[in-house]
Design an enzyme around this catalytic site. Structure first.
Site, short mmCIF file in Angstrom:
data_model
loop_
_atom_site.label_atom_id
_atom_site.label_comp_id
_atom_site.label_asym_id
_atom_site.label_seq_id
_atom_site.Cartn_x
_atom_site.Cartn_y
_atom_site.Cartn_z
CE LYS A 56 -64.97 37.15 -39.12
NZ LYS A 56 -65.92 36.03 -39.21
CB SER A 112 -69.50 37.58 -38.32
OG SER A 112 -68.64 36.47 -38.52
CB SER A 117 -69.48 34.12 -40.46
OG SER A 117 -70.33 34.64 -39.48
N1 GLN Z 1 -74.90 34.63 -38.06
C1 GLN Z 1 -74.50 33.51 -37.24
C2 GLN Z 1 -74.33 33.97 -35.82
O1 GLN Z 1 -74.58 35.09 -35.56
C3 GLN Z 1 -73.25 32.91 -37.78
C4 GLN Z 1 -72.04 33.67 -37.42
C5 GLN Z 1 -70.79 33.00 -37.86
O2 GLN Z 1 -70.79 32.11 -38.71
N2 GLN Z 1 -69.69 33.41 -37.24
O3 GLN Z 1 -73.94 33.23 -34.98
#
Ligand code: GLN
Length: 493
Positions: A77, A152, A176
């Site tokens: 990532k 994400s 995410s």
């Molecule tokens: N969707 C969540 C957010 O937007 C989690 C994102 C994540 O785990 N990095 O914060």
């Protein structure tokens, strides 16, 4: 070459001389070049680095010095720092940042001989649930390119699902790793907070961020995790004790024997989660299988579930607002052209460098931390966080593992939720509570609806990754959901 082969299979092929690491890297790089215009799973391919690492891995294999991941290609990532390779966090702010050092996760994997194919796309600074918040463009779900891959770590999930990498790293702050894994039909493990070093993993919300893996099977995830988990003096929040199970696994080229589950597992089904779920057929099927293996299933209650999303968005926003203050165009990040004053430099650099969602988080987070509001928001959210953690600790007095949905439904269409940030935040209803509690949790493919994958989420007590991985492995020996893959990738190769 089968682009959907598990890394345990690739290990055997490398050891038996069926293919070399160089051939493997070339295969995935060429497939990725072909498919990336459709999927956009990679921000950058690191071809030169990959081929040099593959050559070194082949030499190690020939010398009989290969470890479990020597010569295995993977994607990182693009939030993990990679020395000499751009690390953008999918933000204009860091579009030209080339780190002078490697993240601990990257360093340990490369030290073990893994081959870095490239950097996977993500929501900007890991903020999002659809991978539509990337400066480098949205990622497409390989099962249906009109849909999102989740976020994400959407690029990591999509590259694995499309056979552009056999396995990938990801990060999970509120879901995410798990939600994109569910949307793309792959497995995703978020380890216990403190299990994996955050050194060199660009910070979003430091009390929640945790590195993990997205791969095809629990066995593959166990094999990779063992290479990079464990104490790191460079991260004060990494747990100082190493785990004998993971230490043993680190040397094992085939994790099979380490993944035998113990008998008599007590599984809890959280009633508040199921109450929010329109369709639970896939989880009923999975529950029946657990019962057939002698597990006992009981309903458990996690009464503060509905408070998780509001508490998370206060805490994560507050931490993001302080973490992202370093991108001022002076110390780090994009610098605007021709500033007329210092104030102008800060203001325009940040205005130009950050996307809309990141700005929203910085604004709400700064507000929650400001004088007069701290007690009303941040402190209150921390108290709710404790209640949520206590809910889990109480549940784990009577069960060993929780079985729950990963996401409210299948992957949604692109643009469906972009106009409504709160609807987007609701996507994380089932993943955020375990994040707030710092628990290990995993999404495992367990069904299909309208030709799109569905996942189940398994949550275990702190540092009980072994329970998650061993029982997921048992599940995958009895089912074939994890071996299914999208036809798009086949047609395009
Ligand atoms: N969707 C969540 C957010 O937007 C989690 C994102 C994540 O785990 N990095 O914060």
């Amino acid at each position: 070459m089968d682009p959907f082969a598990e890394i345990t299979r690739l290990r055997r092929g490398l050891d038996d001389g069926e293919f070399s690491s160089r051939e493997l890297a070339e295969f995935y790089l060429s497939r990725s070049r072909q498919l990336n215009p459709q999927i956009n799973g990679y921000i950058n391919l690191s071809e030169d680095r990959a081929l040099a690492q593959a050559a070194a891995a082949d030499a190690r294999i020939a010398a009989g010095e290969a470890g479990p991941v020597t010569g295995i290609p993977l994607a990182h990532k693009d939030i993990f720092c990679t020395r000499g390779i751009p690390t953008t966090c999918a933000s204009r702010m860091l579009a030209s940042f080339v780190p002078p050092y490697d993240a601990t996760v990257v360093e340990r994997l490369e030290g073990a001989g893994a081959v870095t194919l490239g950097k996977a796309n993500l929501d900007e600074f890991a903020m999002g649930s659809s991978n539509e918040n990337s400066y480098f463009g949205a990622v497409s779900n390989p099962w249906d390119t009109s849909r999102v891959p989740g976020g994400s770590s959407g690029g990591s999930a999509a590259t694995v699902a499309a056979g552009m990498a056999p396995i990938a790293t990801g990060t999970d702050t509120g879901g995410s790793i798990r939600q994109p894994a569910a949307f793309c039909g792959v497995c995703g493990l978020k380890p216990t907070y403190g299990r994996v070093s955050r050194y060199g993993m660009v910070a979003f919300a430091s009390s929640l961020d945790q590195g993990g893996v997205l791969g095809r099977s629990a066995a593959d995830i166990a094999m990779l995790l063992a290479q990079f988990a464990g104490p790191d003096p460079k991260d004060a929040t990494s747990h100082p004790e190493s785990d004998p199970w993971l230490n043993a696994l680190r040397e094992m080229p085939d994790p099979e024997q380490a993944l035998t589950p113990s008998d008599g597992l007590r599984v809890g089904l959280p009633k508040e989660y199921f109450a929010h779920l329109a369709e639970a057929g896939h989880l009923d099927e999975a529950s029946k299988l657990f019962e057939s293996w002698g597990c006992t299933l009981t309903e458990v209650s996690l009464p503060h579930t509905d408070a998780a999303i509001p508490a998370y968005y206060v805490i994560a926003g507050a931490e993001a607002s302080t973490n992202l203050s370093r991108y001022d165009g002076v110390r780090y990040g994009h610098r605007c052209s021709d500033p007329v004053s210092l104030e102008d430099l800060y203001q325009r650099s940040r205005t130009e460098g950050f996307g809309a969602e990141v700005k929203r988080r910085i604004l709400t987070g700064t507000y929650a931390l400001s004088v007069g509001y701290f007690d009303a928001y941040y402190l209150q959210a921390q108290k709710i966080r404790r209640l949520i953690q206590n809910d889990f600790l109480t549940a784990f007095e009577s069960v060993d593992m929780i079985l729950a949905p990963t996401a409210p439904g299948v992957a949604f269409a692109k643009d469906d939720l972009t106009a409504d940030p709160v609807a987007m935040y609701q996507q994380d209803l089932f993943t955020i509570p375990a994040s707030l509690a710092g628990l290990p949790a995993m999404s495992v493919p367990c069904g299909v609806q309208d030709n799109l994958p569905l996942g189940m989420q398994l949550i275990a007590p702190h540092f009980a990754e072994r329970t998650l991985l061993a029982w997921s492995h048992r599940f995958q020996q009895a089912t074939d959901w994890h071996t299914r893959h999208p036809t798009l990738s086949e047609a395009a190769t």
